[in-house]
Structure formats: structure tokens, C-alpha cells
Design a protein around this motif. Structure first.
Motif, PDB file in Angstrom:
ATOM      1  N   VAL A   6      35.998  39.436  31.375  1.00  0.00           N
ATOM      2  CA  VAL A   6      36.113  40.736  30.708  1.00  0.00           C
ATOM      3  C   VAL A   6      37.110  40.653  29.557  1.00  0.00           C
ATOM      4  O   VAL A   6      36.877  41.182  28.470  1.00  0.00           O
ATOM      5  CB  VAL A   6      36.525  41.828  31.718  1.00  0.00           C
ATOM      6  CG1 VAL A   6      36.861  43.130  31.013  1.00  0.00           C
ATOM      7  CG2 VAL A   6      35.433  42.035  32.745  1.00  0.00           C
TER       8      VAL A   6
ATOM      9  N   THR B 215      42.156  42.410  35.539  1.00  0.00           N
ATOM     10  CA  THR B 215      40.700  42.328  35.462  1.00  0.00           C
ATOM     11  C   THR B 215      40.309  40.854  35.384  1.00  0.00           C
ATOM     12  O   THR B 215      41.159  39.985  35.345  1.00  0.00           O
ATOM     13  CB  THR B 215      40.165  43.131  34.258  1.00  0.00           C
ATOM     14  OG1 THR B 215      38.745  43.128  34.310  1.00  0.00           O
ATOM     15  CG2 THR B 215      40.635  42.562  32.949  1.00  0.00           C
ATOM     16  N   SER B 216      39.050  40.557  35.326  1.00  0.00           N
ATOM     17  CA  SER B 216      38.624  39.157  35.290  1.00  0.00           C
ATOM     18  C   SER B 216      38.799  38.568  33.899  1.00  0.00           C
ATOM     19  O   SER B 216      38.808  39.285  32.897  1.00  0.00           O
ATOM     20  CB  SER B 216      37.162  39.033  35.719  1.00  0.00           C
ATOM     21  OG  SER B 216      36.303  39.468  34.698  1.00  0.00           O
TER      22      SER B 216
ATOM     23  N   THR C  41      44.346  39.739  32.007  1.00  0.00           N
ATOM     24  CA  THR C  41      43.651  39.023  33.079  1.00  0.00           C
ATOM     25  C   THR C  41      44.291  39.291  34.431  1.00  0.00           C
ATOM     26  O   THR C  41      43.666  39.073  35.462  1.00  0.00           O
ATOM     27  CB  THR C  41      43.650  37.512  32.782  1.00  0.00           C
ATOM     28  OG1 THR C  41      43.122  37.308  31.492  1.00  0.00           O
ATOM     29  CG2 THR C  41      42.808  36.741  33.753  1.00  0.00           C
TER      30      THR C  41
END
Length: 85
Positions: free
Chosen positions: A10, A6-7, A3
């Protein structure tokens, strides 16, 4: 810790099927692992603006740049992440 780059959406969408597959293969319950995944993804997503769509709203509301957001949120995210362990 995915995390951080990326989000959290995802991360959750990517890891949940893997956790379910491994759990079925090893005859383990997937529930504790998925709950841990959700907690970890949400806690660590606070670190950077890109970690969660809500972070974008917060950064915009305060007029923070990426670096300013990180400066404000790094310590709380680190404390929460350590507590999560």
C-alpha cells in the motif's frame, strides 16, 4: 514509516505516483527517491505481522501471535531501519 501501520504494498503504490509527480515538478530524478522508498518500505514492514504478506506466513509457521511476532522482530527492524538512515 507508513509501513508500520499498513502493508508495504500500500505504501509503495500510494507514494510512488506522488514521488514521480514531485520529481517532475522539481526537475529531479525520481529513481533515487523511489529506490529509497522501496528500501524503507521493505525494511520497516518487518516490524508487524500486517506489514508484509511474508510476515503472516512466518508468524503462522511459528505459531506466533501479533505481540509475539512484534517481540521477536522489533529489534531487528529497528536496527535495520537505523542502518537505512
Amino acid at each position: 514509516l507508513m509501513t508500520l501501520v499498513t502493508s508495504n504494498d500500500v505504501v509503495i503504490l500510494t507514494l510512488t505516483p506522488i514521488i514521480i509527480y514531485v520529481s517532475r515538478t522539481t526537475n529531479m530524478s525520481a529513481v533515487p527517491l523511489i529506490v529509497a522508498e522501496f528500501f524503507a518500505a521493505n525494511v520497516w514492514s518487518v516490524t508487524f505481522v500486517v506489514g508484509n504478506p511474508t510476515n503472516v506466513i512466518v508468524a503462522e509457521a511459528y505459531g506466533w501471535t501479533f505481540a509475539e511476532y512484534f517481540r521477536w522482530m522489533a529489534l531487528p527492524a529497528l536496527c535495520a531501519g537505523i542502518t537505512l538512515l
